[in-house]
Structure formats: C-alpha cells, structure tokens
Design an enzyme around this catalytic site. Structure first.
Site, PDB file in Angstrom:
ATOM      1  N   PRO A 173       0.691  -1.276  -0.174  1.00  0.00           N
ATOM      2  CA  PRO A 173      -0.079  -0.157   0.021  1.00  0.00           C
ATOM      3  C   PRO A 173       0.947   1.321  -0.010  1.00  0.00           C
ATOM      4  CG  PRO A 173      -0.167  -1.127   2.091  1.00  0.00           C
ATOM      5  CD  PRO A 173       0.497  -2.074   1.152  1.00  0.00           C
ATOM      6  N   ASN A 174       0.380   2.168  -0.655  1.00  0.00           N
ATOM      7  CA  ASN A 174       0.938   3.621  -0.886  1.00  0.00           C
ATOM      8  C   ASN A 174       2.288   3.685  -1.685  1.00  0.00           C
ATOM      9  OD1 ASN A 174      -1.203   4.616   0.973  1.00  0.00           O
ATOM     10  ND2 ASN A 174      -0.202   3.671   2.373  1.00  0.00           N
ATOM     11  N   ARG A 201       4.905  10.824  -2.633  1.00  0.00           N
ATOM     12  CA  ARG A 201       4.699  10.787  -1.143  1.00  0.00           C
ATOM     13  C   ARG A 201       5.884  10.966  -0.320  1.00  0.00           C
ATOM     14  NH1 ARG A 201       4.883   4.756   1.263  1.00  0.00           N
ATOM     15  NH2 ARG A 201       3.861   5.054   3.261  1.00  0.00           N
ATOM     16  N   TYR A 249      11.089   8.873   0.921  1.00  0.00           N
ATOM     17  CA  TYR A 249      11.100   7.873   0.115  1.00  0.00           C
ATOM     18  C   TYR A 249      11.652   8.171  -1.272  1.00  0.00           C
ATOM     19  CZ  TYR A 249       7.788   5.573   3.432  1.00  0.00           C
ATOM     20  OH  TYR A 249       7.321   5.095   4.648  1.00  0.00           O
ATOM     21  N   ASN A 306       7.963  -5.793  -0.901  1.00  0.00           N
ATOM     22  CA  ASN A 306       7.707  -4.657   0.044  1.00  0.00           C
ATOM     23  C   ASN A 306       6.292  -4.431   0.520  1.00  0.00           C
ATOM     24  OD1 ASN A 306       7.757  -2.363   1.467  1.00  0.00           O
ATOM     25  ND2 ASN A 306       8.947  -1.020  -0.007  1.00  0.00           N
ATOM     26  N   ALA A 343       3.277  -0.932   4.714  1.00  0.00           N
ATOM     27  CA  ALA A 343       2.604  -0.991   6.196  1.00  0.00           C
ATOM     28  C   ALA A 343       2.031  -2.027   6.734  1.00  0.00           C
ATOM     29  CB  ALA A 343       1.268  -0.002   6.405  1.00  0.00           C
ATOM     30  N   GLU A 383      12.538  -9.722   1.522  1.00  0.00           N
ATOM     31  CA  GLU A 383      11.521  -8.621   2.164  1.00  0.00           C
ATOM     32  C   GLU A 383      12.554  -7.340   1.912  1.00  0.00           C
ATOM     33  OE1 GLU A 383      10.604  -8.968   6.461  1.00  0.00           O
ATOM     34  OE2 GLU A 383      10.185  -6.807   6.597  1.00  0.00           O
ATOM     35  N   HIS A 442      12.845  -2.675   2.303  1.00  0.00           N
ATOM     36  CA  HIS A 442      12.170  -1.374   2.394  1.00  0.00           C
ATOM     37  C   HIS A 442      13.092  -0.249   2.237  1.00  0.00           C
ATOM     38  CE1 HIS A 442       8.928  -3.449   5.057  1.00  0.00           C
ATOM     39  NE2 HIS A 442      10.016  -4.310   5.436  1.00  0.00           N
ATOM     40  N   ARG A 491      12.900   4.194  12.479  1.00  0.00           N
ATOM     41  CA  ARG A 491      11.657   5.159  12.661  1.00  0.00           C
ATOM     42  C   ARG A 491      10.727   4.771  13.828  1.00  0.00           C
ATOM     43  NH1 ARG A 491       9.337   4.842   6.833  1.00  0.00           N
ATOM     44  NH2 ARG A 491       8.077   6.582   7.717  1.00  0.00           N
TER      45      ARG A 491
HETATM   46  C1  DQA Z   1       8.122   0.911   4.004  1.00  0.00           C
HETATM   47  C2  DQA Z   1       8.181   1.366   5.409  1.00  0.00           C
HETATM   48  C3  DQA Z   1       6.849   0.999   5.942  1.00  0.00           C
HETATM   49  O1  DQA Z   1       7.157   1.266   7.300  1.00  0.00           O
HETATM   50  C4  DQA Z   1       5.801   1.864   5.530  1.00  0.00           C
HETATM   51  O2  DQA Z   1       4.706   1.665   5.859  1.00  0.00           O
HETATM   52  C5  DQA Z   1       5.833   1.807   3.858  1.00  0.00           C
HETATM   53  C6  DQA Z   1       7.317   1.915   3.125  1.00  0.00           C
HETATM   54  C7  DQA Z   1       9.393   1.376   3.095  1.00  0.00           C
HETATM   55  O3  DQA Z   1       9.822   1.003   2.133  1.00  0.00           O
HETATM   56  O4  DQA Z   1      10.292   1.986   3.564  1.00  0.00           O
HETATM   57  O5  DQA Z   1       4.796   1.998   3.207  1.00  0.00           O
HETATM   58  O6  DQA Z   1       8.055  -0.279   3.492  1.00  0.00           O
END
Ligand code: DQA
Length: 139
Positions: A9-10, A17, A22, A71, A74, A95, A97, A104
């Site tokens: 998501p997002n 964003r 990011y 990835n 959230a 995995e 990020h 964080r």
């Molecule tokens: C994320 C880190 C997550 O905590 C966050 O909710 C994201 C992006 C990252 O790629 O840094 O949406 O996965």
C-alpha cells in the site's frame, strides 16, 4: 530467471509521497531502469493497496517464480495473512524496505514477514531492490 517485485500500500505514490523519506522517483521509472540494468532477468511488477490481492499474487507466483522481492509496506507490520502466505509458498522471498524502518517509529520495527523471508534489506532507498536482485543472482 523469473523475479517478481510486489509492492504494497501507498507505494504507487512513490515520487510524490513524503519524498524526504522515500525519494523523488516514481517506481515505474525505477522499474524501467532496473530492467535495463539486469536485462537477462525476466521481471514482473505488481502493486496493490489491498491485502488480499497481495496474498493472491503470492499464491499465484509462489510455486513457479525463482524469486520474489516483497515490500509489503505498512502491511509488513500488521499482516499475519501475508506472513502466512510467505511461509506457505516455495519461491524464496526477500523482504525490502526503502527507508530504514529500525530508525523510525517503534511499530515499524516489527515484521510479520521477516521470519520466513530468505533475507531482509532495509534503508538503501530504491537501491534496496537492486540489492535484493543481486542476492538472487549470487546465492
Ligand atoms: C516501507 C516502510 C513501511 O514502514 C511503510 O509503511 C511504507 C514503506 C519502506 O519501504 O520504507 O509504506 O515499507
């Protein structure tokens, strides 16, 4: 070698964003450059804001791809369902990020995926995805 990148998501908003966290590049642009960098790899890309769609995609690719770069954004920190899907499939999952989740908020320190992943790469910006590709090539 068939590798799929699955973004949660997002992450469709990358570039717009929170660019201070990011970065300023869209994932589509980055994906194109990744395909050029590793022209021998057969890449696919899937993004969804919906937990069940991510689980369905893991089931679909999880027995016939060579690698999954996930990835889950959230959902990493909340989804027992995605964690169980990673556990239930055969294709190794890395995995990733973009941000260093450990630097964080505390809720971002937990992952329901990591225990069943082949490895975890965090905090290298979009380069995290390249490092994940590299891990499939070298191991
Ligand atoms: C994320 C880190 C997550 O905590 C966050 O909710 C994201 C992006 C990252 O790629 O840094 O949406 O996965």
């Amino acid at each position: 070698m068939k590798i799929i990148i699955i973004n949660g998501p997002n992450l469709n908003l990358l570039g717009k964003r929170e660019p201070e966290i990011y970065g300023a590049h869209s994932f589509d642009d980055y994906f194109e450059s990744l395909q050029h960098m590793y022209s021998t790899i057969d890449f696919s890309y899937f993004q969804s804001n919906i937990e069940g769609e991510i689980i369905d995609k893991l089931h679909e690719v999880g027995f016939n791809y060579d690698g999954i770069i996930l990835n889950a954004a959230a959902y990493t920190h909340t989804s027992v369902g995605i964690g169980d899907a990673v556990k239930g499939i055969e294709t190794p999952v890395v995995e990733v990020h973009i941000s260093n989740v450990h630097a964080r908020e505390e809720f971002r320190h937990q992952s329901f995926i990591a225990a069943n992943a082949k490895g975890v790469i965090v905090g290298f910006g979009l380069k995290s995805y390249e490092l994940a590709v590299q891990s499939f090539l070298e191991l």
